[in-house]
Design a protein around this motif. Structure first.
Motif, mmCIF file in Angstrom:
data_model
loop_
_atom_site.group_PDB
_atom_site.id
_atom_site.type_symbol
_atom_site.label_atom_id
_atom_site.label_comp_id
_atom_site.label_asym_id
_atom_site.label_seq_id
_atom_site.Cartn_x
_atom_site.Cartn_y
_atom_site.Cartn_z
ATOM 1 N N PHE A 1 0.825 -1.202 0.000
ATOM 2 C CA PHE A 1 0.000 0.000 0.000
ATOM 3 C C PHE A 1 0.861 1.254 0.000
ATOM 4 C CE2 PHE A 1 -2.152 3.384 2.378
ATOM 5 C CZ PHE A 1 -3.245 3.583 1.544
ATOM 6 N N ALA A 2 1.912 1.254 0.832
ATOM 7 C CA ALA A 2 2.795 2.420 0.901
ATOM 8 C C ALA A 2 3.484 2.682 -0.434
ATOM 9 C CB ALA A 2 3.838 2.221 2.000
ATOM 10 N N ILE A 3 3.877 1.629 -1.109
ATOM 11 C CA ILE A 3 4.507 1.783 -2.424
ATOM 12 C C ILE A 3 3.484 2.276 -3.441
ATOM 13 C CG2 ILE A 3 5.530 0.488 -4.339
ATOM 14 C CD1 ILE A 3 6.973 -1.193 -2.233
ATOM 15 N N ALA A 4 2.252 1.786 -3.343
ATOM 16 C CA ALA A 4 1.221 2.149 -4.322
ATOM 17 C C ALA A 4 0.817 3.610 -4.223
ATOM 18 C CB ALA A 4 0.000 1.261 -4.153
ATOM 19 N N VAL A 5 0.891 4.208 -3.046
ATOM 20 C CA VAL A 5 0.432 5.589 -2.912
ATOM 21 C C VAL A 5 1.529 6.613 -3.162
ATOM 22 C CG1 VAL A 5 -1.456 4.998 -1.374
ATOM 23 C CG2 VAL A 5 0.756 5.624 -0.408
ATOM 24 N N LEU A 6 2.731 6.171 -3.437
ATOM 25 C CA LEU A 6 3.780 7.119 -3.809
ATOM 26 C C LEU A 6 3.377 7.805 -5.110
ATOM 27 C CD1 LEU A 6 7.000 5.081 -3.000
ATOM 28 C CD2 LEU A 6 6.061 7.010 -1.730
ATOM 29 N N PRO A 7 3.700 9.091 -5.275
ATOM 30 C CA PRO A 7 3.190 9.856 -6.426
ATOM 31 C C PRO A 7 3.496 9.239 -7.792
ATOM 32 C CG PRO A 7 4.193 11.321 -4.838
ATOM 33 C CD PRO A 7 4.452 9.921 -4.354
ATOM 34 N N GLY A 8 4.693 8.803 -8.040
ATOM 35 C CA GLY A 8 5.013 8.241 -9.352
ATOM 36 C C GLY A 8 4.337 6.920 -9.608
ATOM 37 N N ALA B 1 1.526 5.838 -8.106
ATOM 38 C CA ALA B 1 0.058 5.961 -8.119
ATOM 39 C C ALA B 1 -0.445 6.252 -9.529
ATOM 40 C CB ALA B 1 -0.376 7.074 -7.166
ATOM 41 N N GLN B 2 0.280 7.061 -10.250
ATOM 42 C CA GLN B 2 -0.126 7.378 -11.623
ATOM 43 C C GLN B 2 0.024 6.153 -12.526
ATOM 44 O OE1 GLN B 2 2.173 10.429 -13.461
ATOM 45 N NE2 GLN B 2 0.767 10.665 -15.172
ATOM 46 N N ARG B 3 1.130 5.435 -12.380
ATOM 47 C CA ARG B 3 1.381 4.254 -13.210
ATOM 48 C C ARG B 3 0.381 3.140 -12.892
ATOM 49 N NH1 ARG B 3 6.318 2.319 -11.537
ATOM 50 N NH2 ARG B 3 7.115 4.327 -12.115
ATOM 51 N N LEU B 4 0.087 2.952 -11.609
ATOM 52 C CA LEU B 4 -0.842 1.889 -11.220
ATOM 53 C C LEU B 4 -2.291 2.274 -11.493
ATOM 54 C CD1 LEU B 4 0.806 0.754 -7.883
ATOM 55 C CD2 LEU B 4 0.804 -0.452 -10.059
ATOM 56 N N GLY B 5 -2.562 3.530 -11.730
ATOM 57 C CA GLY B 5 -3.913 3.955 -12.067
ATOM 58 C C GLY B 5 -4.367 3.429 -13.419
ATOM 59 N N ASN B 6 -3.423 3.015 -14.241
ATOM 60 C CA ASN B 6 -3.758 2.489 -15.576
ATOM 61 C C ASN B 6 -3.962 0.979 -15.576
ATOM 62 O OD1 ASN B 6 -3.494 5.080 -16.616
ATOM 63 N ND2 ASN B 6 -1.296 4.807 -16.984
ATOM 64 N N CYS B 7 -3.894 0.350 -14.415
ATOM 65 C CA CYS B 7 -4.074 -1.112 -14.338
ATOM 66 C C CYS B 7 -5.520 -1.494 -14.619
ATOM 67 C CB CYS B 7 -3.701 -1.632 -12.948
ATOM 68 S SG CYS B 7 -1.952 -1.505 -12.585
#
Length: 73
Positions: free
Chosen positions: A56-63, A65-71
């Motif tokens: 979760f902590a890795i996922a909410v990092l700014p860079g 979060a944007q990349r994982l938003g396209n999953c």
């Protein structure tokens, strides 16, 4: 590099550790090896929770979060 596949694997690993720890704790209550089995179960549960917290902590990092938003969910 964090990808959708890596995050999915982290969540599955976390759930597997948590469920196996819970099942081992139930088994520990019915066997004669209560203390070592219960300690192992507690370690599995805490490791599962820690794995999910790190993911979760890795996922909410700014860079990320944007990349994982396209999953695709």
């Amino acid at each position: 590099m964090i990808t959708c596949h890596t995050m999915r694997a982290a969540v599955i690993l976390s759930a597997t550790l948590f469920v196996s720890g819970t099942l081992l704790l139930l088994l520990a209550e019915t066997t004669g090896l209560m203390v070592p089995t219960a300690h192992t179960a507690l370690l599995l549960v805490f490791t599962g929770v820690l794995t999910l917290a790190v993911a979760f902590a890795i996922a909410v990092l700014p860079g990320n979060a944007q990349r994982l938003g396209n999953c695709l969910h």
